[in-house]
Motif scaffolding. Structure first.
Motif, PDB file in Angstrom:
ATOM      1  N   PHE A 122       0.853  -1.196   0.000  1.00  0.00           N
ATOM      2  CA  PHE A 122       0.000   0.000   0.000  1.00  0.00           C
ATOM      3  C   PHE A 122       0.887   1.244   0.000  1.00  0.00           C
ATOM      4  O   PHE A 122       1.717   1.427   0.897  1.00  0.00           O
ATOM      5  CB  PHE A 122      -0.935  -0.008   1.213  1.00  0.00           C
ATOM      6  N   TYR A 123       0.684   2.080  -1.022  1.00  0.00           N
ATOM      7  CA  TYR A 123       1.540   3.261  -1.193  1.00  0.00           C
ATOM      8  C   TYR A 123       0.678   4.468  -1.568  1.00  0.00           C
ATOM      9  O   TYR A 123      -0.520   4.341  -1.820  1.00  0.00           O
ATOM     10  CB  TYR A 123       2.587   2.961  -2.282  1.00  0.00           C
ATOM     11  N   ASN A 124       1.291   5.632  -1.646  1.00  0.00           N
ATOM     12  CA  ASN A 124       0.561   6.888  -1.872  1.00  0.00           C
ATOM     13  C   ASN A 124      -0.607   6.931  -0.869  1.00  0.00           C
ATOM     14  O   ASN A 124      -0.470   6.489   0.271  1.00  0.00           O
ATOM     15  CB  ASN A 124       0.042   7.008  -3.321  1.00  0.00           C
ATOM     16  N   ASP A 125      -1.774   7.444  -1.301  1.00  0.00           N
ATOM     17  CA  ASP A 125      -2.933   7.449  -0.401  1.00  0.00           C
ATOM     18  C   ASP A 125      -3.452   6.041  -0.106  1.00  0.00           C
ATOM     19  O   ASP A 125      -4.328   5.861   0.748  1.00  0.00           O
ATOM     20  CB  ASP A 125      -4.074   8.292  -1.003  1.00  0.00           C
ATOM     21  N   GLY A 126      -2.922   5.063  -0.787  1.00  0.00           N
ATOM     22  CA  GLY A 126      -3.294   3.671  -0.533  1.00  0.00           C
ATOM     23  C   GLY A 126      -3.065   3.241   0.909  1.00  0.00           C
ATOM     24  O   GLY A 126      -3.701   2.303   1.393  1.00  0.00           O
ATOM     25  N   VAL A 127      -2.168   3.945   1.600  1.00  0.00           N
ATOM     26  CA  VAL A 127      -1.904   3.598   3.010  1.00  0.00           C
ATOM     27  C   VAL A 127      -3.163   3.755   3.866  1.00  0.00           C
ATOM     28  O   VAL A 127      -3.308   3.100   4.900  1.00  0.00           O
ATOM     29  CB  VAL A 127      -0.753   4.445   3.613  1.00  0.00           C
ATOM     30  N   ASN A 128      -4.088   4.618   3.420  1.00  0.00           N
ATOM     31  CA  ASN A 128      -5.316   4.842   4.198  1.00  0.00           C
ATOM     32  C   ASN A 128      -6.231   3.617   4.250  1.00  0.00           C
ATOM     33  O   ASN A 128      -7.125   3.551   5.095  1.00  0.00           O
ATOM     34  CB  ASN A 128      -6.081   6.035   3.621  1.00  0.00           C
ATOM     35  N   ASN A 129      -6.006   2.664   3.365  1.00  0.00           N
ATOM     36  CA  ASN A 129      -6.785   1.421   3.409  1.00  0.00           C
ATOM     37  C   ASN A 129      -6.544   0.636   4.698  1.00  0.00           C
ATOM     38  O   ASN A 129      -7.343  -0.225   5.059  1.00  0.00           O
ATOM     39  CB  ASN A 129      -6.441   0.526   2.219  1.00  0.00           C
ATOM     40  N   ALA A 130      -5.427   0.939   5.370  1.00  0.00           N
ATOM     41  CA  ALA A 130      -5.047   0.170   6.558  1.00  0.00           C
ATOM     42  C   ALA A 130      -5.605   0.756   7.854  1.00  0.00           C
ATOM     43  O   ALA A 130      -5.393   0.211   8.931  1.00  0.00           O
ATOM     44  CB  ALA A 130      -3.518   0.099   6.642  1.00  0.00           C
ATOM     45  N   ASN A 131      -6.341   1.861   7.743  1.00  0.00           N
ATOM     46  CA  ASN A 131      -6.821   2.572   8.933  1.00  0.00           C
ATOM     47  C   ASN A 131      -7.996   1.840   9.595  1.00  0.00           C
ATOM     48  O   ASN A 131      -9.098   1.775   9.039  1.00  0.00           O
ATOM     49  CB  ASN A 131      -7.239   3.990   8.528  1.00  0.00           C
ATOM     50  N   LYS A 132      -7.758   1.330  10.802  1.00  0.00           N
ATOM     51  CA  LYS A 132      -8.804   0.550  11.469  1.00  0.00           C
ATOM     52  C   LYS A 132      -9.963   1.408  11.973  1.00  0.00           C
ATOM     53  O   LYS A 132     -11.010   0.892  12.365  1.00  0.00           O
ATOM     54  CB  LYS A 132      -8.215  -0.265  12.622  1.00  0.00           C
ATOM     55  N   LEU A 133      -9.782   2.727  11.959  1.00  0.00           N
ATOM     56  CA  LEU A 133     -10.870   3.620  12.390  1.00  0.00           C
ATOM     57  C   LEU A 133     -11.903   3.822  11.287  1.00  0.00           C
ATOM     58  O   LEU A 133     -12.921   4.481  11.489  1.00  0.00           O
ATOM     59  CB  LEU A 133     -10.287   4.978  12.809  1.00  0.00           C
ATOM     60  N   THR A 134     -11.626   3.255  10.112  1.00  0.00           N
ATOM     61  CA  THR A 134     -12.559   3.342   8.990  1.00  0.00           C
ATOM     62  C   THR A 134     -13.940   2.812   9.389  1.00  0.00           C
ATOM     63  O   THR A 134     -14.061   1.710   9.909  1.00  0.00           O
ATOM     64  CB  THR A 134     -12.019   2.495   7.819  1.00  0.00           C
ATOM     65  N   GLU A 135     -14.964   3.619   9.176  1.00  0.00           N
ATOM     66  CA  GLU A 135     -16.316   3.194   9.565  1.00  0.00           C
ATOM     67  C   GLU A 135     -17.348   3.696   8.552  1.00  0.00           C
ATOM     68  O   GLU A 135     -17.973   4.738   8.753  1.00  0.00           O
ATOM     69  CB  GLU A 135     -16.638   3.740  10.962  1.00  0.00           C
ATOM     70  N   PRO A 136     -17.516   2.973   7.463  1.00  0.00           N
ATOM     71  CA  PRO A 136     -18.478   3.390   6.438  1.00  0.00           C
ATOM     72  C   PRO A 136     -19.918   3.135   6.908  1.00  0.00           C
ATOM     73  O   PRO A 136     -20.124   2.419   7.891  1.00  0.00           O
ATOM     74  CB  PRO A 136     -18.131   2.480   5.261  1.00  0.00           C
ATOM     75  N   PRO A 137     -20.914   3.705   6.212  1.00  0.00           N
ATOM     76  CA  PRO A 137     -22.305   3.413   6.557  1.00  0.00           C
ATOM     77  C   PRO A 137     -22.579   1.900   6.512  1.00  0.00           C
ATOM     78  O   PRO A 137     -21.919   1.172   5.775  1.00  0.00           O
ATOM     79  CB  PRO A 137     -23.096   4.122   5.450  1.00  0.00           C
ATOM     80  N   GLN A 138     -23.575   1.467   7.294  1.00  0.00           N
ATOM     81  CA  GLN A 138     -23.898   0.033   7.445  1.00  0.00           C
ATOM     82  C   GLN A 138     -24.114  -0.709   6.123  1.00  0.00           C
ATOM     83  O   GLN A 138     -23.786  -1.873   5.996  1.00  0.00           O
ATOM     84  CB  GLN A 138     -25.184  -0.113   8.280  1.00  0.00           C
ATOM     85  N   ASP A 139     -24.720   0.000   5.149  1.00  0.00           N
ATOM     86  CA  ASP A 139     -25.065  -0.688   3.906  1.00  0.00           C
ATOM     87  C   ASP A 139     -23.949  -0.632   2.861  1.00  0.00           C
ATOM     88  O   ASP A 139     -24.151  -0.985   1.714  1.00  0.00           O
ATOM     89  CB  ASP A 139     -26.367  -0.111   3.327  1.00  0.00           C
ATOM     90  N   ASP A 140     -22.787  -0.156   3.279  1.00  0.00           N
ATOM     91  CA  ASP A 140     -21.652  -0.103   2.341  1.00  0.00           C
ATOM     92  C   ASP A 140     -20.603  -1.121   2.761  1.00  0.00           C
ATOM     93  O   ASP A 140     -20.582  -1.572   3.906  1.00  0.00           O
ATOM     94  CB  ASP A 140     -21.048   1.313   2.351  1.00  0.00           C
ATOM     95  N   ARG A 141     -19.748  -1.493   1.815  1.00  0.00           N
ATOM     96  CA  ARG A 141     -18.662  -2.410   2.145  1.00  0.00           C
ATOM     97  C   ARG A 141     -17.637  -1.703   3.024  1.00  0.00           C
ATOM     98  O   ARG A 141     -17.411  -0.506   2.861  1.00  0.00           O
ATOM     99  CB  ARG A 141     -17.983  -2.946   0.876  1.00  0.00           C
ATOM    100  N   ASN A 142     -17.014  -2.477   3.913  1.00  0.00           N
ATOM    101  CA  ASN A 142     -15.927  -1.937   4.719  1.00  0.00           C
ATOM    102  C   ASN A 142     -14.628  -2.423   4.078  1.00  0.00           C
ATOM    103  O   ASN A 142     -14.208  -3.566   4.274  1.00  0.00           O
ATOM    104  CB  ASN A 142     -16.031  -2.404   6.170  1.00  0.00           C
ATOM    105  N   ILE A 143     -14.021  -1.544   3.313  1.00  0.00           N
ATOM    106  CA  ILE A 143     -12.866  -1.933   2.499  1.00  0.00           C
ATOM    107  C   ILE A 143     -11.695  -2.409   3.365  1.00  0.00           C
ATOM    108  O   ILE A 143     -11.048  -3.411   3.065  1.00  0.00           O
ATOM    109  CB  ILE A 143     -12.449  -0.760   1.584  1.00  0.00           C
TER     110      ILE A 143
END
Lengths: 131, 119
Positions: free
Chosen positions: B39-60
């Motif tokens: 994971f590079y560039n802004d791709g590093v943000n994929n690793a953020n465990k605080l990520t919390e999308p709406p319930q009906d969306d995928r949690n990448i």
């Protein structure tokens, strides 16, 4: 891959890495972070080349002044690539021409290739990293 | 075949991470190996465990963590790109590790193909 050679060290592989730089130097971080990969990659003794195409040709433009946008001018680093034994720099002719640039406008000596020649060169690579 | 995968964009804003994930799932289903996901560039943000999308969306982020657990994937977040963006060990989701750009070059050397997902 079939053309991958092992050098005299035995199990150490040498692959052809090509970094394709397509974005303007400022506006996004791609150019700067691509350069960081290139510099790290140099330590791995691979066969490295760089391509500048599309707005990526602006990365090599002489006379960059970044004070007004509050960012570091990292363009001198391209001149240091030679010290890392990275000497294969290719610029796409069509991209230069479309932007009214010539090799004289660039910071470093490059080979200017047409897109057809470039695609042949790309086909010969083991690893293509596009930024 | 042994694939290396490079993810250069963050989640949601850009489809790159979704496409990389779907590619990884498909490759594994076909019996291929994934040498490493970097994971590079802004791709590093994929690793953020605080990520919390709406319930009906995928949690990448969770999708990557689950895939890594199921297939023992080596998922590496670039330390320099991560620090720039506040991605540190304490907020890494399960399965992600922080390491240097050398791990990307190594993936290029060791994998049969390095597939780049970016803009």
């Amino acid at each position: 891959m079939s053309d991958t050679q092992a050098n005299e060290g035995g199990d150490r592989k040498v692959k052809r890495f090509m970094f394709v730089n397509r974005k303007a130097p400022y506006g996004t971080i791609y150019a700067l972070e691509a350069l960081e990969v290139v510099l790290i990659g140099a330590a791995f003794d691979q066969d490295v080349s760089l391509v500048f195409a599309d707005d990526g040709v602006y990365q090599l433009k002489k006379g960059q002044q970044t004070k007004g946008i509050g960012q570091k001018n990292f363009s001198p680093t391209y001149r240091a690539l030679e010290d890392y034994d990275i000497e294969k720099l290719y610029v796409e002719r069509e991209s230069l021409q479309a932007r009214g640039l010539s090799p004289d406008d660039l910071l470093v000596p490059v080979r200017v290739l047409g897109s057809a020649e470039l695609s042949v060169l790309m086909d010969e690579q083991d690893v293509l990293l596009s930024f | 075949m042994k694939f290396g995968i490079l993810v250069n964009e963050g989640p949601y804003q850009h489809q790159a991470s979704d496409s990389a994930y779907q590619f990884a799932v498909a490759a594994l289903a076909k019996g291929h190996q994934i040498y490493r996901v970097f994971f590079y560039n802004d791709g590093v943000n994929n690793a953020n465990k605080l990520t919390e999308p709406p319930q009906d969306d995928r949690n990448i982020t969770r999708q990557w963590s689950t895939l890594a657990a199921e297939h023992r994937l080596d998922m590496v977040v670039c330390v320099a790109a991560g620090l720039r963006r506040g991605i540190k060990a304490e907020i890494l989701a399960p399965g992600f590790n922080i390491s240097g750009l050398g791990q990307l070059i190594q993936a290029g050397i060791e994998a049969d193909r390095l597939v780049v997902f970016g803009d």
